[in-house]
Design a protein around this motif. Structure first.
Motif, PDB file in Angstrom:
ATOM      1  N   LYS A 114       0.727  -1.077   0.078  1.00 48.09           N
ATOM      2  CA  LYS A 114      -0.087   0.175  -0.112  1.00 48.09           C
ATOM      3  C   LYS A 114       0.852   1.204   0.015  1.00 48.09           C
ATOM      4  O   LYS A 114       2.161   1.237   0.189  1.00 48.09           O
ATOM      5  N   LYS A 115       0.402   2.471  -0.385  1.00 55.21           N
ATOM      6  CA  LYS A 115       0.795   3.613  -0.533  1.00 55.21           C
ATOM      7  C   LYS A 115       0.352   4.507   0.656  1.00 55.21           C
ATOM      8  O   LYS A 115      -0.780   4.574   0.810  1.00 55.21           O
ATOM      9  N   ALA A 116       1.159   5.644   0.784  1.00 53.44           N
ATOM     10  CA  ALA A 116       0.522   6.516   1.787  1.00 53.44           C
ATOM     11  C   ALA A 116       1.358   7.870   1.594  1.00 53.44           C
ATOM     12  O   ALA A 116       2.357   7.853   1.175  1.00 53.44           O
ATOM     13  N   SER A 117       0.531   8.923   2.021  1.00 52.46           N
ATOM     14  CA  SER A 117       0.943  10.103   1.813  1.00 52.46           C
ATOM     15  C   SER A 117       0.700  11.012   2.967  1.00 52.46           C
ATOM     16  O   SER A 117      -0.488  11.167   3.352  1.00 52.46           O
ATOM     17  N   PHE A 118       1.757  11.695   3.628  1.00 50.72           N
ATOM     18  CA  PHE A 118       1.574  12.251   5.203  1.00 50.72           C
ATOM     19  C   PHE A 118       1.922  13.892   4.639  1.00 50.72           C
ATOM     20  O   PHE A 118       2.912  14.196   3.907  1.00 50.72           O
ATOM     21  N   SER A 119       1.057  14.647   5.286  1.00 42.82           N
ATOM     22  CA  SER A 119       1.254  16.029   4.805  1.00 42.82           C
ATOM     23  C   SER A 119       2.435  16.624   5.588  1.00 42.82           C
ATOM     24  O   SER A 119       2.717  16.234   6.673  1.00 42.82           O
ATOM     25  N   ILE A 120       2.964  17.574   5.022  1.00 40.57           N
ATOM     26  CA  ILE A 120       4.209  18.205   5.659  1.00 40.57           C
ATOM     27  C   ILE A 120       3.738  19.710   5.613  1.00 40.57           C
ATOM     28  O   ILE A 120       3.661  20.122   4.556  1.00 40.57           O
ATOM     29  N   TYR A 121       4.238  20.379   6.545  1.00 42.68           N
ATOM     30  CA  TYR A 121       4.287  21.829   6.560  1.00 42.68           C
ATOM     31  C   TYR A 121       5.741  22.215   6.965  1.00 42.68           C
ATOM     32  O   TYR A 121       6.323  21.662   7.979  1.00 42.68           O
ATOM     33  N   HIS A 122       6.321  23.122   6.494  1.00 42.81           N
ATOM     34  CA  HIS A 122       7.864  23.527   6.548  1.00 42.81           C
ATOM     35  C   HIS A 122       7.958  25.105   6.982  1.00 42.81           C
ATOM     36  O   HIS A 122       7.181  25.788   6.670  1.00 42.81           O
ATOM     37  N   PHE A 123       8.976  25.433   7.799  1.00 43.29           N
ATOM     38  CA  PHE A 123       9.346  26.752   8.355  1.00 43.29           C
ATOM     39  C   PHE A 123      10.778  26.543   8.467  1.00 43.29           C
ATOM     40  O   PHE A 123      11.515  25.873   9.104  1.00 43.29           O
ATOM     41  N   SER A 124      11.744  27.595   7.801  1.00 39.71           N
ATOM     42  CA  SER A 124      12.748  27.908   7.606  1.00 39.71           C
ATOM     43  C   SER A 124      13.274  28.981   8.693  1.00 39.71           C
ATOM     44  O   SER A 124      12.848  30.017   8.102  1.00 39.71           O
ATOM     45  N   SER A 125      13.743  28.933   9.921  1.00 36.13           N
ATOM     46  CA  SER A 125      14.373  29.791  10.725  1.00 36.13           C
ATOM     47  C   SER A 125      15.566  30.498  10.475  1.00 36.13           C
ATOM     48  O   SER A 125      16.468  29.805  10.622  1.00 36.13           O
ATOM     49  N   GLU A 126      15.615  31.703  10.011  1.00 32.70           N
ATOM     50  CA  GLU A 126      16.864  32.336   9.734  1.00 32.70           C
ATOM     51  C   GLU A 126      17.395  32.888  11.188  1.00 32.70           C
ATOM     52  O   GLU A 126      18.703  32.853  11.343  1.00 32.70           O
ATOM     53  N   LYS A 127      16.555  33.085  12.132  1.00 27.89           N
ATOM     54  CA  LYS A 127      17.115  33.632  13.394  1.00 27.89           C
ATOM     55  C   LYS A 127      17.580  32.517  14.188  1.00 27.89           C
ATOM     56  O   LYS A 127      18.649  32.752  14.755  1.00 27.89           O
TER      57      LYS A 127
END
Length: 158
Positions: free
Chosen positions: A58-71
């Motif tokens: 079976k195949k699965a797809s997981f949601s990803i949210y990204h944030f790149s912190s320069e600080k």
């Protein structure tokens, strides 16, 4: 002549901190509230984390949210731990719907989302982040997860 053998772990030992979140919130609402309360800027990634499980076919797809912190020079990822798939079948003129749920980290089935903070993160920074996450209405609890205790930690390397 000296021979040095390389082990797969030499390449896969990425440094990151992992936070587990239990919540009733939808992913987009959680991302919004994290942005509001943590000062992050999570945005939906263009592509989800797609996995194919050979033994279960079976195949699965997981949601990803990204944030790149320069600080802080960290990359943050908000990752869904479950994927729901509905299958419809017709049997004796009845339309039957079955739902299967696949987990990114099966040994943590009760965790709804993970926050992965890439890089060497100070322990107190993670503790303060967890305290702020726990203040969000709709979050049941959040806590740090020791990545070394996970059997499926390879799925978190992307």
């Amino acid at each position: 002549m000296q021979v040095h053998a390389l082990v797969l772990d030499d390449f896969c030992d990425e440094e990151y901190s992992l936070i587990g979140i239990h919540t009733t919130l939808e992913e987009y609402k959680l991302a919004y509230l994290l942005n509001k309360n943590l000062g992050t800027h999570f945005s939906k990634s263009k592509e989800d984390l797609d996995l194919a499980f050979e033994n279960e076919k079976k195949k699965a797809s997981f949601s990803i949210y990204h944030f790149s912190s320069e600080k802080y020079v960290f990359d943050w990822f908000l990752i869904a731990n479950s994927f729901r798939q509905e299958t419809k079948t017709v049997s004796n003129e009845l339309l039957l719907t079955t739902e299967t749920k696949t987990y990114l980290i099966p040994e943590k089935k009760k965790v709804d989302f993970f926050i992965k903070i890439s890089g060497e993160v100070d322990y107190m920074f993670v503790v303060k982040t967890i305290e702020n996450i726990n203040k969000i209405e709709g979050v049941i609890t959040s806590y740090q997860i020791d990545k070394n205790t996970l059997k499926s930690k390879d799925f978190l390397i992307f």
